[in-house]
Design a protein around this motif. Structure first.
Motif, PDB file in Angstrom:
ATOM      1  N   ALA A  56       6.098  54.225 105.117  1.00 27.90           N
ATOM      2  CA  ALA A  56       6.104  54.685 103.724  1.00 27.90           C
ATOM      3  C   ALA A  56       4.710  54.550 103.106  1.00 27.90           C
ATOM      4  O   ALA A  56       4.255  55.432 102.372  1.00 27.90           O
ATOM      5  CB  ALA A  56       7.129  53.889 102.923  1.00 27.90           C
ATOM      6  N   VAL A  57       4.034  53.458 103.402  1.00 32.09           N
ATOM      7  CA  VAL A  57       2.673  53.264 102.905  1.00 32.09           C
ATOM      8  C   VAL A  57       1.752  54.330 103.481  1.00 32.09           C
ATOM      9  O   VAL A  57       0.922  54.918 102.771  1.00 32.09           O
ATOM     10  CB  VAL A  57       2.170  51.845 103.269  1.00 32.09           C
ATOM     11  N   ALA A  58       1.893  54.613 104.791  1.00 28.98           N
ATOM     12  CA  ALA A  58       1.054  55.638 105.421  1.00 28.98           C
ATOM     13  C   ALA A  58       1.317  57.006 104.813  1.00 28.98           C
ATOM     14  O   ALA A  58       0.384  57.806 104.639  1.00 28.98           O
ATOM     15  CB  ALA A  58       1.318  55.671 106.925  1.00 28.98           C
ATOM     16  N   LEU A  59       2.579  57.298 104.464  1.00 27.23           N
ATOM     17  CA  LEU A  59       2.904  58.579 103.849  1.00 27.23           C
ATOM     18  C   LEU A  59       2.247  58.719 102.478  1.00 27.23           C
ATOM     19  O   LEU A  59       1.709  59.781 102.137  1.00 27.23           O
ATOM     20  CB  LEU A  59       4.423  58.705 103.714  1.00 27.23           C
ATOM     21  N   PHE A  60       2.229  57.643 101.694  1.00 25.53           N
ATOM     22  CA  PHE A  60       1.578  57.689 100.379  1.00 25.53           C
ATOM     23  C   PHE A  60       0.068  57.894 100.535  1.00 25.53           C
ATOM     24  O   PHE A  60      -0.541  58.686  99.823  1.00 25.53           O
ATOM     25  CB  PHE A  60       1.859  56.392  99.615  1.00 25.53           C
TER      26      PHE A  60
ATOM     27  N   ALA B 207      10.436  58.945  95.880  1.00 28.10           N
ATOM     28  CA  ALA B 207      11.672  59.733  95.807  1.00 28.10           C
ATOM     29  C   ALA B 207      12.018  60.339  97.154  1.00 28.10           C
ATOM     30  O   ALA B 207      13.193  60.415  97.533  1.00 28.10           O
ATOM     31  CB  ALA B 207      11.523  60.834  94.751  1.00 28.10           C
ATOM     32  N   ASP B 208      10.999  60.793  97.901  1.00 25.87           N
ATOM     33  CA  ASP B 208      11.249  61.327  99.240  1.00 25.87           C
ATOM     34  C   ASP B 208      11.719  60.237 100.192  1.00 25.87           C
ATOM     35  O   ASP B 208      12.567  60.469 101.053  1.00 25.87           O
ATOM     36  CB  ASP B 208       9.976  61.968  99.804  1.00 25.87           C
ATOM     37  N   VAL B 209      11.157  59.050 100.049  1.00 24.99           N
ATOM     38  CA  VAL B 209      11.467  57.948 100.963  1.00 24.99           C
ATOM     39  C   VAL B 209      12.821  57.333 100.629  1.00 24.99           C
ATOM     40  O   VAL B 209      13.514  56.811 101.511  1.00 24.99           O
ATOM     41  CB  VAL B 209      10.347  56.891 100.904  1.00 24.99           C
ATOM     42  N   GLY B 210      13.208  57.367  99.351  1.00 23.38           N
ATOM     43  CA  GLY B 210      14.481  56.801  98.942  1.00 23.38           C
ATOM     44  C   GLY B 210      14.379  55.416  98.351  1.00 23.38           C
ATOM     45  O   GLY B 210      15.338  54.640  98.405  1.00 23.38           O
ATOM     46  N   VAL B 211      13.213  55.065  97.782  1.00 27.66           N
ATOM     47  CA  VAL B 211      13.038  53.776  97.112  1.00 27.66           C
ATOM     48  C   VAL B 211      12.474  54.045  95.728  1.00 27.66           C
ATOM     49  O   VAL B 211      12.200  55.186  95.358  1.00 27.66           O
ATOM     50  CB  VAL B 211      12.086  52.854  97.918  1.00 27.66           C
TER      51      VAL B 211
ATOM     52  N   GLY C  95       9.537  53.754  92.686  1.00 30.51           N
ATOM     53  CA  GLY C  95       8.084  53.812  92.675  1.00 30.51           C
ATOM     54  C   GLY C  95       7.448  52.437  92.674  1.00 30.51           C
ATOM     55  O   GLY C  95       6.416  52.208  93.312  1.00 30.51           O
ATOM     56  N   GLU C  96       8.039  51.489  91.972  1.00 31.49           N
ATOM     57  CA  GLU C  96       7.484  50.141  91.908  1.00 31.49           C
ATOM     58  C   GLU C  96       7.595  49.445  93.257  1.00 31.49           C
ATOM     59  O   GLU C  96       6.705  48.675  93.643  1.00 31.49           O
ATOM     60  CB  GLU C  96       8.204  49.328  90.826  1.00 31.49           C
ATOM     61  N   THR C  97       8.676  49.698  93.980  1.00 32.05           N
ATOM     62  CA  THR C  97       8.812  49.124  95.326  1.00 32.05           C
ATOM     63  C   THR C  97       7.712  49.638  96.236  1.00 32.05           C
ATOM     64  O   THR C  97       7.073  48.865  96.964  1.00 32.05           O
ATOM     65  CB  THR C  97      10.190  49.474  95.917  1.00 32.05           C
ATOM     66  N   LEU C  98       7.487  50.951  96.219  1.00 32.95           N
ATOM     67  CA  LEU C  98       6.426  51.518  97.051  1.00 32.95           C
ATOM     68  C   LEU C  98       5.071  50.969  96.638  1.00 32.95           C
ATOM     69  O   LEU C  98       4.215  50.672  97.481  1.00 32.95           O
ATOM     70  CB  LEU C  98       6.438  53.041  96.943  1.00 32.95           C
ATOM     71  N   ARG C  99       4.841  50.817  95.339  1.00 34.42           N
ATOM     72  CA  ARG C  99       3.569  50.273  94.856  1.00 34.42           C
ATOM     73  C   ARG C  99       3.340  48.863  95.400  1.00 34.42           C
ATOM     74  O   ARG C  99       2.233  48.526  95.821  1.00 34.42           O
ATOM     75  CB  ARG C  99       3.557  50.252  93.326  1.00 34.42           C
ATOM     76  N   SER C 100       4.399  48.032  95.429  1.00 33.55           N
ATOM     77  CA  SER C 100       4.244  46.668  95.938  1.00 33.55           C
ATOM     78  C   SER C 100       3.976  46.678  97.440  1.00 33.55           C
ATOM     79  O   SER C 100       3.198  45.868  97.947  1.00 33.55           O
ATOM     80  CB  SER C 100       5.493  45.842  95.628  1.00 33.55           C
TER      81      SER C 100
ATOM     82  N   TYR D 245       3.111  57.581  93.051  1.00 32.97           N
ATOM     83  CA  TYR D 245       4.012  56.643  93.711  1.00 32.97           C
ATOM     84  C   TYR D 245       5.461  57.110  93.571  1.00 32.97           C
ATOM     85  O   TYR D 245       6.248  57.051  94.523  1.00 32.97           O
ATOM     86  CB  TYR D 245       3.878  55.249  93.084  1.00 32.97           C
ATOM     87  N   ALA D 246       5.825  57.571  92.380  1.00 33.60           N
ATOM     88  CA  ALA D 246       7.215  57.974  92.117  1.00 33.60           C
ATOM     89  C   ALA D 246       7.610  59.165  92.981  1.00 33.60           C
ATOM     90  O   ALA D 246       8.739  59.225  93.491  1.00 33.60           O
ATOM     91  CB  ALA D 246       7.391  58.300  90.640  1.00 33.60           C
TER      92      ALA D 246
END
Length: 403
Positions: A15-19, A33-37, A39-44, A28-29
């Motif tokens: 997920a980090v590599a995709l961002f 949304a594509d990953v299914g989590v 935005g704040e989770t992906l940011r962390s 991030y949002a």
């Protein structure tokens, strides 16, 4: 000590590599949304990855240089092959050759010829020489405005059609392009879409040869076939199916295991590795259970009789989650046809190009899996998205309970 994440490390790193691959073009949002989590989770996750990267940046830089060198070498080889294909005999017309060949003549060309030369020779004389009727020419003239309008409509539609494969990695065929256009509000038949795509040379991708990944363990105790080629389900988490496939990365192989919900066609879990040991399928199953909030009691999981799925370790994990195992016959791809069809889509749409590094391959696969769940329309779902299908099922289920 913080609470352990429900998502495996492999999923978080992908997920980090995709961002990062978006290069700042997506928020991030949007990626989350594509990953299914959230935005704040992906940011962390990105912040944690940056902290880890700061501790071993030197080795990371060396690895990036090696991967970039491998990519450039592969690109150089591709360009050399492409250069050879431009030689004489590659299919291009020879210099000075005719542009129009026998068979190019049609009635439209004749009508245009009459229009160009009517002032010099007259319509009657030209029609007599060409052996065609004047009334036909005048009917053609009367329809000029309608033809121009149709051409303009076709050109506008072609512009939209070209945008759809571009947004879907060049993978859409006529059926899926037609479904996308209908989703945009167009009332158009598929034959017209096929005609325009054929005229413009727009087509989806096709598959290459296969490699065997199912190696049965004939000594393992078999599980019954609880699916019997019925790849339908009345509700979510009634039936899942899974399988293993491969992609070629340079001179080696990267293996992928997935778990799909048969009702919604959503990919619930996956795992990649450079081996086909049992932990590959165990990790994919564990991720699927985590996606469903840790609940999988009573779910039927259908697979082939590969040694990974018949192993004692996989049986133990399945029993732990309360999953009922189901298996097709040895050597029959139709007994797990849904998974086989899913792999065809993956290989046709995601991994047709040359992949030179494991990191690149994993990112390509991860991008396609998240795209498949959130953006790819599925014919068996009435061209809904898998996530839309689940949302619709849950909404209908709530209404049924309320009634």
């Amino acid at each position: 000590m913080g609470r352990r994440s429900l998502y495996p490390e492999e999923f978080r790193s992908d997920a980090v590599a995709l961002f990062r691959a978006a290069g700042g073009r997506r928020t991030y949002a949007a990626v989350a949304a594509d990953v299914g989590v959230t935005g704040e989770t992906l940011r962390s996750w990105v912040r944690q990855a940056d902290e880890r990267a700061g501790r071993d940046r030197g080795s990371e830089a060396a690895e990036d240089r090696d991967e970039e060198l491998a990519r450039l070498r592969a690109e150089l080889g591709r360009l050399r092959k492409a250069e050879a294909g431009v030689a004489v005999g590659a299919g291009d017309p020879a210099a000075g050759g005719p542009v129009f060949r026998p068979g190019d003549e049609d009635m439209t060309g004749r009508w245009d010829f009459i229009s160009v030369h009517r002032a010099d020779f007259g319509v009657q004389r030209i029609c007599r020489v060409l052996g065609i009727s004047r009334s036909g020419y005048y009917r053609w003239l009367a329809g000029a405005a309608a033809r121009a309008a149709r051409r303009a409509d076709d050109d506008a539609l072609v512009a939209e059609i070209r945008e759809i494969p571009a947004a879907h990695r060049g993978t859409c065929g006529a059926r899926r392009v037609h479904a996308e256009l209908r989703g945009f509000g167009h009332t158009i038949n598929r034959e017209r879409v096929e005609r325009l795509m054929r005229r413009e040379g727009i087509e989806g991708r096709h598959l290459r040869r296969r490699k065997r990944t199912t190696i049965p363990d004939r000594l393992a105790p078999p599980a019954p076939d609880l699916v019997r080629r019925d790849f339908t389900a009345a509700g979510l988490d009634e039936k899942w199916c899974g399988d293993i496939t491969y992609v070629q990365v340079g001179g080696t192989w990267l293996y992928l295991a997935c778990v799909l919900d048969i009702c919604s066609r959503r990919v619930l879990g996956w795992s990649t590795a450079t081996h086909m040991r049992t932990e590959l399928v165990v990790d994919a199953l564990a991720m699927a259970v985590a996606t469903r909030g840790g609940h999988a009691d009573g779910v039927i999981f259908h697979a082939d009789r590969g040694s990974q799925y018949t192993s004692a370790a996989f049986a133990q994990v399945s029993d732990h989650f309360g999953i009922r195992k189901s298996m097709g016959r040895v050597g029959s791809s139709y007994d797990n046809a849904l998974a086989e069809n899913f792999w065809q889509g993956l290989k046709r749409e995601a991994v047709q190009g040359a992949l030179t590094t494991v990191r690149q391959a994993r990112l390509e696969i991860f991008q396609w899996l998240t795209y498949y769940n959130a953006r790819r329309r599925h014919s068996s779902l009435g061209y809904l998205l898998p996530v839309e299908s689940e949302q619709q099922y849950r909404a209908e289920h709530r209404l049924t309970l309320a009634a």
